[in-house]
Design an enzyme around this catalytic site. Structure first.
Site, PDB file in Angstrom:
ATOM      1  N   LYS A 137      18.277 -15.303   8.897  1.00  0.00           N
ATOM      2  CA  LYS A 137      18.703 -14.125   8.132  1.00  0.00           C
ATOM      3  C   LYS A 137      19.980 -14.408   7.332  1.00  0.00           C
ATOM      4  CE  LYS A 137      15.594 -11.215   9.988  1.00  0.00           C
ATOM      5  NZ  LYS A 137      14.844 -12.066  10.926  1.00  0.00           N
TER       6      LYS A 137
HETATM    7  C1  PLP Z   1      13.551 -12.117  11.221  1.00  0.00           C
HETATM    8  C2  PLP Z   1      13.058 -13.316  11.945  1.00  0.00           C
HETATM    9  C3  PLP Z   1      11.738 -13.743  11.831  1.00  0.00           C
HETATM   10  C4  PLP Z   1      10.706 -12.980  11.031  1.00  0.00           C
HETATM   11  O1  PLP Z   1      10.967 -13.038   9.655  1.00  0.00           O
HETATM   12  P1  PLP Z   1      10.279 -11.949   8.685  1.00  0.00           P
HETATM   13  O2  PLP Z   1      10.878 -12.227   7.364  1.00  0.00           O
HETATM   14  O3  PLP Z   1      10.693 -10.622   9.239  1.00  0.00           O
HETATM   15  O4  PLP Z   1       8.832 -12.169   8.759  1.00  0.00           O
HETATM   16  C5  PLP Z   1      11.361 -14.902  12.484  1.00  0.00           C
HETATM   17  N1  PLP Z   1      12.240 -15.583  13.237  1.00  0.00           N
HETATM   18  C6  PLP Z   1      13.520 -15.204  13.380  1.00  0.00           C
HETATM   19  C7  PLP Z   1      14.433 -15.987  14.245  1.00  0.00           C
HETATM   20  C8  PLP Z   1      13.981 -14.051  12.734  1.00  0.00           C
HETATM   21  O5  PLP Z   1      15.255 -13.683  12.883  1.00  0.00           O
END
Ligand code: PLP
Length: 495
Positions: A113
């Site tokens: 993120k």
């Molecule tokens: C948010 C997240 C995901 C999923 O990503 P999306 O964009 O919501 O599909 C997968 N792995 C981790 C560690 C995340 O923080």
């Protein structure tokens, strides 16, 4: 350069500029903003291979954020992708079992993120300036664990902004919770809710579109925006690392220019994999987009049957950031595969809201030919962590392990040996209990002791993001029910 405009997935209201779409977050009709057309990369992949991460970021982002000036965009990029990452490469690649892991967790909160949320505050404050918006921007975010911390790390103490995060009290890892509750910054607030992520997200969406509240806020000098992956300002920076990853494979001689690569993405809200799809639309040579789910396999079922059905039990797993039954960004894909048909997309979303289920047409299904879906059970996820450690002494986190398992299945079933990039979305230190358990090690130790043991096992230093928790103070302690969230927002804004 060509101006790229954004419109809603749910109606044909007038398109807005990229900066306006970033400020608004969600379109007024509740739809998501999508680009009205896709430009293509105007530098060759081998030219991009000579650039660093920041250089590639500019070349990708300038295409879709076309109303930002070169100076504005380069300044945002410089501020975002610098010393807050623990490696100059920003996104290193690591080979294991014949696939390439794109390590997206070297930012300040050790999950992917950060890739978007380190830059979003800069994009948003720049967008506010450009649009003469002088109200205080209030970021309201529902998190399944990683977004909240990453958003706060990005927005903390950014003048002209406040950020409030709701997370499921019993649905995040111990390290994740500690990271959030110790968040500094006079403009931050964290609230645990008695419910799951979908409860939090649904209520945040409702508060977001509460007209009376919006009017009252406007009067007091506040305006809502969103740091969730529905914001185009998060999606666009996520395209960058797929292009970057490809160019590093080119540089290493793993692929030749134009060779396709398969991209495997552990998926929850469908933002990360949609960014890879957008990358393909910009001209990145992509073979298959492999969507990996955990036991909440609503997307796997969708890709195999064409029916999306959220009427099922919500399962808490060892990959909590993917514990989601309503993948918001799928709406954008539906719009694109319907041939940009807003009415059709709105009707599907209406079905989802009222019945919890919808089915796409056969024609739309054809638009999914680039996608493959798979899922991993809890046992398969743990098994993938252990197998890759045994074979490669490489420790991956449970989200990445879901992708590793699904890729293994895909490869075995399809025989498709195309070079694969696997999005590695979190550091194993963020989910150390599940990881140590999978490795057959004692897992129920105090967090920081466990981090030290994992460090020894993995041969990787404890990340700074975890080290600082040794001495950090708890600064947030509010817990509420779903129907009290709005009241908490009012309290935060002193309304
Ligand atoms: C948010 C997240 C995901 C999923 O990503 P999306 O964009 O919501 O599909 C997968 N792995 C981790 C560690 C995340 O923080």
């Amino acid at each position: 350069m060509k101006e790229i405009m954004y419109k809603s997935t749910r109606s044909d209201s007038a398109p807005v500029t990229a900066s306006r779409a970033i400020l608004m977050g969600l379109a007024e009709d509740g739809g998501l903003f999508v680009p009205t057309e896709f430009p293509v990369l105007d530098k060759s992949l081998s030219e991009l291979a000579k650039m660093d991460y920041q250089g590639v970021a500019y070349e990708v982002m300038k295409l879709l954020l076309s109303d930002f000036t070169e100076k504005e965009l380069k300044s945002c990029i410089r501020n975002a992708y610098g010393t807050s990452f623990d490696t100059e490469e920003i996104v290193p690649l690591r080979r294991a079992e014949g696939a390439w892991y794109l390590e997206l967790f070297h930012g300040p909160t050790i999950a992917f993120k950060d890739m978007a949320l380190q830059i979003l505050p800069h994009l948003m404050t720049t967008a506010a300036r450009k649009n003469g918006e002088n109200k205080e921007i209030v970021i309201l975010t529902a998190t399944s664990g990683d977004t909240g911390k990453a958003a706060m790390a990005g927005f903390a103490n950014v003048p002209g902004t406040r950020i409030m995060v709701f997370y499921p009290k019993n649905g995040v890892s111990s390290i994740q919770e500690k990271q959030m509750l110790t968040q500094k910054g006079v403009n931050t607030r964290v609230v645990g809710i008695r419910g799951n992520f979908d409860d939090a997200q649904t209520e945040v969406k409702r508060i977001f579109s509460d007209e009376a509240l919006r009017a009252e806020m406007a009067e007091k000098g506040f305006v809502f925006s969103s740091a969730n992956s529905i914001n185009i300002g998060r999606l666009v920076p996520q395209i960058v690392y797929y292009v970057y990853g490809y160019t590093r494979l080119l540089e290493k001689g793993v692929v030749r220019e134009g060779d396709p690569v398969n991209i495997v993405v552990p998926t929850g809200n469908f933002g990360n994999i949609l960014a890879a799809y957008y990358g393909a639309r910009l001209g990145l040579p992509v073979g298959k987009l492999i969507c990996a789910s955990n036991s909440n396999k609503v997307l796997f079922d969708f890709f195999t049957t064409g029916t999306y059905d959220r009427n099922r039990d919500f399962i808490l797993t060892s990959s909590p950031s993917m514990d989601i039954l309503v993948s918001s960004n799928l709406e954008r894909l539906l719009y694109h595969i319907s041939g940009d048909d807003a009415a059709a997309t709105a009707a599907l979303m209406e079905d989802l809201n009222t019945k919890g289920v919808y089915t796409i047409t056969d024609q739309m299904k054809e638009g999914l030919d680039k996608f493959a879906g798979g899922y991993a059970t809890e046992a398969q996820t743990a098994e993938a962590i252990r197998r890759i450690y045994d074979a490669e002494q490489y420790v991956i986190d449970p989200h990445t392990a879901v992708a590793a398992h699904v890729y293994g299945d895909y490869r075995a079933q399809s025989g498709d040996g195309t070079t694969a990039l696997i999005a590695s979305t979190a550091s194993p230190f963020k989910f150390e209990n599940s990881v140590m358990q999978a490795l057959g090690e004692p897992a129920y130790l105090p967090d920081l002791e466990l981090a030290d043991r994992l460090s020894e096992k993995a041969g990787v230093a404890v990340p700074e993001a975890v080290n600082i928790l040794r001495t950090a103070l708890i600064r947030h302690n509010i817990v509420c029910n779903r129907n009290e969230m709005k009241q908490e927002v009012r309290r935060f804004l002193e309304l």
